[in-house]
Design a protein around this motif. Structure first.
Motif, short mmCIF file in Angstrom:
data_model
loop_
_atom_site.label_atom_id
_atom_site.label_comp_id
_atom_site.label_asym_id
_atom_site.label_seq_id
_atom_site.Cartn_x
_atom_site.Cartn_y
_atom_site.Cartn_z
N PRO A 190 0.39 -0.98 -0.07
CA PRO A 190 -0.11 0.24 0.10
C PRO A 190 1.27 1.42 -0.13
O PRO A 190 1.84 1.16 0.73
CB PRO A 190 -1.16 -0.02 1.41
CG PRO A 190 0.28 -1.86 2.40
CD PRO A 190 0.36 -1.89 1.56
N VAL A 191 0.14 2.40 -1.15
CA VAL A 191 1.52 3.01 -1.13
C VAL A 191 0.84 4.70 0.00
O VAL A 191 1.29 5.92 0.33
CB VAL A 191 1.70 3.65 -2.66
CG1 VAL A 191 2.51 3.01 -3.27
CG2 VAL A 191 -0.04 3.51 -3.08
N ASP A 192 -0.76 4.41 0.19
CA ASP A 192 -1.49 5.24 1.15
C ASP A 192 -2.52 4.40 1.18
O ASP A 192 -3.59 4.04 1.22
CB ASP A 192 -1.26 6.96 0.29
CG ASP A 192 -1.67 7.42 -0.36
OD1 ASP A 192 -3.11 6.13 -1.02
OD2 ASP A 192 -1.62 7.79 -1.87
N SER A 207 -2.22 -1.84 -8.54
CA SER A 207 -1.24 -0.84 -8.30
C SER A 207 -2.28 0.18 -8.21
O SER A 207 -3.12 0.59 -9.48
CB SER A 207 -0.69 -1.52 -9.46
OG SER A 207 -0.21 -1.27 -10.71
N GLY A 208 -1.90 0.45 -7.49
CA GLY A 208 -2.33 2.55 -7.90
C GLY A 208 -0.65 3.56 -7.44
O GLY A 208 -0.77 3.06 -6.88
N GLU A 209 -0.97 4.35 -8.59
CA GLU A 209 -0.74 5.92 -8.07
C GLU A 209 -0.26 6.50 -6.82
O GLU A 209 -2.02 6.86 -6.55
CB GLU A 209 -0.62 6.55 -9.44
CG GLU A 209 -0.37 7.95 -9.30
CD GLU A 209 -0.63 8.97 -10.19
OE1 GLU A 209 -0.57 10.08 -10.11
OE2 GLU A 209 -1.99 8.70 -10.31
N SER A 210 0.02 6.53 -6.27
CA SER A 210 0.26 7.81 -4.84
C SER A 210 -0.57 8.65 -5.45
O SER A 210 0.08 9.56 -5.59
CB SER A 210 1.17 7.26 -4.46
OG SER A 210 0.99 8.13 -3.25
N TRP A 218 -5.51 6.00 0.86
CA TRP A 218 -6.34 6.12 -0.96
C TRP A 218 -6.37 4.20 -1.58
O TRP A 218 -7.08 3.51 -1.49
CB TRP A 218 -6.23 7.05 -1.69
CG TRP A 218 -7.21 6.54 -2.76
CD1 TRP A 218 -6.36 6.04 -4.38
CD2 TRP A 218 -8.62 6.90 -3.17
NE1 TRP A 218 -7.33 6.02 -4.92
CE2 TRP A 218 -7.95 6.88 -4.49
CE3 TRP A 218 -9.02 7.78 -2.88
CZ2 TRP A 218 -9.65 6.97 -5.31
CZ3 TRP A 218 -10.49 7.52 -3.20
CH2 TRP A 218 -11.00 7.70 -4.79
N ASN A 219 -4.63 4.58 -1.41
CA ASN A 219 -4.12 2.86 -2.17
C ASN A 219 -4.85 1.42 -1.38
O ASN A 219 -5.54 0.45 -2.06
CB ASN A 219 -3.19 2.60 -2.72
CG ASN A 219 -2.30 1.10 -2.69
OD1 ASN A 219 -1.50 0.79 -2.80
ND2 ASN A 219 -2.61 1.14 -4.44
N THR A 220 -4.78 1.47 -0.27
CA THR A 220 -5.57 0.62 0.80
C THR A 220 -6.61 0.55 0.81
O THR A 220 -7.06 -0.87 0.77
CB THR A 220 -4.83 1.10 2.71
OG1 THR A 220 -3.27 1.32 2.41
CG2 THR A 220 -4.94 -0.25 3.35
N LEU A 267 -8.03 1.16 -1.58
CA LEU A 267 -9.04 1.03 -2.61
C LEU A 267 -8.68 -0.71 -2.97
O LEU A 267 -9.92 -1.68 -3.79
CB LEU A 267 -8.41 1.30 -3.64
CG LEU A 267 -8.59 1.17 -5.20
CD1 LEU A 267 -10.05 1.90 -6.00
CD2 LEU A 267 -7.16 2.15 -6.76
N ASN A 268 -7.92 -1.05 -2.64
CA ASN A 268 -7.38 -2.61 -2.21
C ASN A 268 -8.37 -3.84 -1.75
O ASN A 268 -8.55 -4.48 -2.09
CB ASN A 268 -5.54 -2.61 -2.02
CG ASN A 268 -5.18 -2.80 -3.03
OD1 ASN A 268 -4.58 -2.98 -3.86
ND2 ASN A 268 -4.74 -1.26 -3.05
#
Lengths: 247, 381
Positions: A90-92, A206-209, A94-96, A98-99
Motif C-alpha cells: 500500500p502506498v497511501d 496497483s495505484g499511483e500514490s 486511498w490505495n489501501t 482501494l485494494n
C-alpha cells in the motif's frame, strides 16, 4: 453474521523509528511486526461475539506483501476463521482502501470492522474511504458493539457523552478504544489450528500514490525531568517562568 | 545449520511475551512481597495451553516442541520466575515423566488433567538429608503385596500444597541401594499426607514451596511407574529434561535483567550524559549480552537435541550450569547498573537477583551439573 476485520501489519509500538538517508523513507531493518493495536481490539471483539454465538464467521483481510503472513497467522491463531491477503504494497490510505474494496467486492459479509487508525501512519482515513468505495453505510468512533437478533447495537462516543445507533447491513464500523479491553492472546490450540486455516491471496490493484512524502522529522528529544521539593513553590514558579516559559 | 525459528515457535514466544508483559507484570511485586501464589495466572496460562505444552494432543496437551518451551519459559521468566517454576515443574518433570514412562491407564487418569492445567503436579525427590545425593532416600515405600506403604518426609517441594498429583521417589529395597528406589503416583488427598507451612524464601517467593510428610500412606501397586526399582533411573532421566526448563528460566532472568538494564542505561543521566555512554556501563552491558546469548544458545541446543530424539543430558547440564551462573552474574550487574534504584523493589532487578540465586541450587546445583559435565567429558561413568 459474517464479519470482516481489516488488519494492518505495523511495527511494534516500542520500535525506535529510524529513517533512511534523505529522510523520505523509514528504515525497517530489524523491526518487529505486529497487528495494529486498534485492529487487534476490533478482532478481539469479533472473537468475543463469535464465542457468544452471535457471529458465524470472522475473516481478516490485509493489504501487504508475503512478509506480513506471520501477522496474519497470528490473527488466525487468535480466533479468526480465514484470511485474505491482498498482494500489494500500500502506498497511501486511498490505495489501501482501494485494494480492500476491490477484494471485498467478491466476498459475502454483513459487517466490516476497521480500527480507527494504524499506529504507524496515523491517517484515520481507510475505514471511511472503504465504506464510500463499497457504497455501504459507516459509523465512526465506535466504542461498543453488541449483536442482538442479528442486528448490531452500536455505541459511539460523541462530545460530552455516548450515542447508541443501529446501521443498515452490510455496513462498516470504525472502532476505537473501548471496543474490547484486553487484546486476545492466541492459545496453543489456536496456534496449532492456524496452520490449516485458509489464507487466500488475491492480486492487488496497483495505484499511483496521491500523496507524496516530502520529509520525515523525528520528534524532539524529551528534555530531562527536574524534581523540585514540594515545599519549594517559589522555585517551581520561577522555573516555570524562566525555563519552561509557560507562565 | 539453521538459526531461524518456525512461524509457530515465534508465535508461541510472542504469546508468552504478550501474557508476561501485559498480565503477569501487573502484581508481580506484591506477589513477591507477600508470597502470594499466582493462582489467576496459573489458571490463565493453563487456558492458553502452557501448563502441558509438550504433552501430546492425544492426552490434551499442546503438542509443542522443547524449543517452543524454552522460548516460552524465557519470556515468562523475564517477568516472574515464581510463576515460571510452577509451569516448569508441571511440564518438564511431572507431565514429561508420566507421558514418557507411564502406562496408558496412568496417562488417562493422571496426565490428562495435568496437561490441561486443571490440576498441578509436584515432583517429590528432595529430602532433609537427600538433596543433591538422590541415592540416599530415607522415604520408604514398603511392598505390602497389593500396595505400597509410604512413610517419610520430602523437602523443598514446588507446588507442594497446590498440587493434586505427587510423583514420589521412595526406597523399597534398601539393600539394593539406588536400584531399590521406586517412583509412585500419589493422590494429594490420600489419608496420611500432611503438608508443612509455606517456606519463607529469599527469592521465588510466590511459588508454593512446602515440606510434605507421609505417614502410612497406602499407594496402590498400579500407581508405580515402570518396573520395580525404576525410580532412581526415572528421576535422573526426568531431571535431564527438567534442567532445560530451569536453564530457560535462568536465561529469562538474565535476559530480562539485561533488557531492564539497557532501558535504564539509556534513560539515566550522570555527568551530563546517559550512563550507557559511559564506557564502564557500556562494557558491562556488552559482557552481559554475550553471556545471555551464550546461555540462550546452550538452552536451545539442549532443547533441539531433545526434539531430535538425540542424547541431551550433557547439553542440558551445560545449559543449566551456564544459564544459572549467568543469571546470578547478570542480575547482580543489573542491580549495580541501576545503583540505588536497583536496590528497591520498584525497579524489579533486586527481585530477579534473589530469584536467580535459586537457579544455581534447585533441580541439581551448579556443582552437580559440573559433576555431570565432567564425568561425561572424562568418560567416568
Amino acid at each position: 453474521m459474517n464479519i470482516i476485520v481489516c488488519i494492518s501489519n505495523v511495527p511494534d509500538t516500542t520500535t525506535r523509528i529510524k529513517y533512511k538517508p534523505g529522510n523520505k523513507d523509514v528504515d525497517y531493518t530489524g523491526v518487529q511486526w505486529i497487528i495494529n493495536p486498534w485492529d487487534e481490539l476490533a478482532l478481539t471483539r469479533a472473537i468475543e461475539l463469535k464465542e457468544a454465538g452471535t457471529v458465524k464467521k470472522i475473516t481478516v483481510i490485509t493489504v501487504a506483501k508475503a512478509d506480513a503472513e506471520p501477522t496474519i497467522r497470528k490473527a488466525l491463531a487468535s480466533g479468526a476463521d480465514e484470511a485474505i491477503r491482498v498482494d500489494a504494497s500500500p502506498v497511501d490510505a486511498w490505495n489501501t482502501a482501494l485494494n480492500l474494496a476491490e477484494a471485498l467486492k467478491n466476498e459475502q459479509f454483513d459487517l466490516v470492522i476497521c480500527g480507527v487508525e494504524s499506529s504507524d501512519y496515523n491517517n484515520w482515513s481507510v475505514g471511511g474511504m472503504l465504506a464510500e468505495m463499497l457504497r455501504i453505510p459507516s459509523v465512526s468512533a465506535v466504542t461498543s458493539l453488541q449483536i442482538e437478533n442479528s442486528k448490531p447495537i452500536i455505541t459511539r462516543e460523541v462530545d460530552g457523552g455516548r450515542q447508541q445507533v443501529s446501521i443498515k447491513l452490510p455496513g462498516l464500523l470504525i472502532v476505537q478504544k473501548g471496543i474490547a479491553i484486553v487484546p486476545r492472546i492466541p492459545s496453543m490450540r489456536g496456534i496449532m489450528s492456524a496452520r490449516t486455516k485458509p489464507l487466500k491471496v488475491v492480486t492487488g490493484v496497483s495505484g499511483e500514490s496521491l500523496i507524496e512524502i516530502v520529509d520525515y522529522e523525528a520528534p524532539p528529544q524529551k528534555s530531562s525531568c527536574k524534581i523540585i521539593d514540594s515545599e519549594n513553590l517559589e522555585m517551581l514558579a520561577e522555573l516555570l517562568h524562566t525555563e519552561a516559559r509557560v507562565i | 545449520m539453521n538459526f531461524e525459528f518456525t512461524g509457530e515457535q515465534l508465535m508461541i514466544q510472542q504469546a508468552a511475551r504478550d501474557y508476561a508483559q501485559r498480565e503477569l507484570i501487573q502484581d508481580v511485586i506484591e506477589r513477591d512481597t507477600h508470597s502470594i501464589y499466582p493462582e489467576r495466572h496459573v489458571k490463565a496460562l493453563a487456558e492458553l495451553g502452557f501448563m502441558g505444552m509438550m504433552v501430546s494432543p492425544e492426552y490434551d496437551g499442546s503438542g509443542m516442541d522443547t524449543v517452543s518451551y524454552v522460548l516460552a519459559m524465557e519470556e515468562l521468566s523475564k517477568v516472574d520466575a515464581s510463576t515460571s517454576v510452577i509451569m516448569s515443574v508441571n511440564n518438564s518433570l511431572v507431565c514429561y515423566g508420566i507421558e514418557e514412562f507411564g502406562t496408558a491407564e496412568q496417562k488417562e487418569k493422571y496426565l490428562r488433567p495435568l496437561a490441561r492445567g486443571e490440576k498441578m503436579g509436584a515432583f517429590l525427590l528432595s529430602e532433609p538429608e537427600a538433596g543433591s545425593d538422590a541415592t540416599s532416600q530415607k522415604t520408604t515405600a514398603e511392598d505390602k503385596g497389593d500396595y505400597y506403604l509410604l512413610n517419610g518426609t520430602k523437602n523443598w517441594i514446588t507446588n507442594g500444597n497446590t498440587a493434586k498429583t505427587y510423583l514420589v521417589i521412595a526406597q523399597t529395597h534398601p539393600e539394593k541401594g539406588h536400584r531399590g528406589i521406586n517412583v509412585l503416583l500419589v493422590d494429594r488427598n490420600s489419608p496420611g499426607i500432611s503438608v508443612g507451612p509455606h517456606e519463607d524464601k529469599m527469592g521465588m517467593r510466590s511459588s508454593d514451596t512446602h515440606s510434605v510428610m507421609f505417614t502410612d500412606v497406602i499407594v496402590p501397586k498400579e500407581n508405580r511407574i515402570g518396573e520395580d526399582g525404576f525410580g532412581f533411573k526415572f528421576a535422573m532421566k526426568t531431571l535431564e529434561g527438567g534442567r532445560i526448563g530451569i536453564a530457560a528460566q535462568a536465561l529469562g532472568l538474565a535476559s530480562g535483567a539485561l533488557e531492564r538494564s539497557v532501558k535504564y542505561a539509556l534513560e539515566r543521566k550522570t555527568f551530563g550524559k546517559e550512563i550507557a555512554k559511559h564506557q564502564a556501563i557500556a562494557f558491562k552491558l556488552a559482557e552481559m549480552a554475550v553471556k545471555v546469548e551464550n546461555a540462550r544458545h546452550l538452552c536451545l541446543k539442549a532443547a533441539w537435541l531433545k526434539d531430535q530424539g538425540k542424547p541431551y543430558g550433557y547439553a542440558s547440564a551445560m545449559a543449566k550450569y551456564y544459564a544459572a551462573e549467568t543469571a546470578m552474574e547478570v542480575t547482580t550487574q543489573a542491580v549495580q547498573i541501576h545503583g540505588g534504584y536497583g536496590y528497591v523493589k520498584e525497579y524489579h532487578v533486586e527481585r530477579m537477583m534473589r530469584d536467580a540465586k535459586l537457579t544455581q541450587i534447585y533441580e541439581g546445583t551448579s556443582e552437580i551439573q559440573q559433576i555431570v559435565i565432567s564425568r561425561e567429558l572424562l568418560h567416568l561413568h
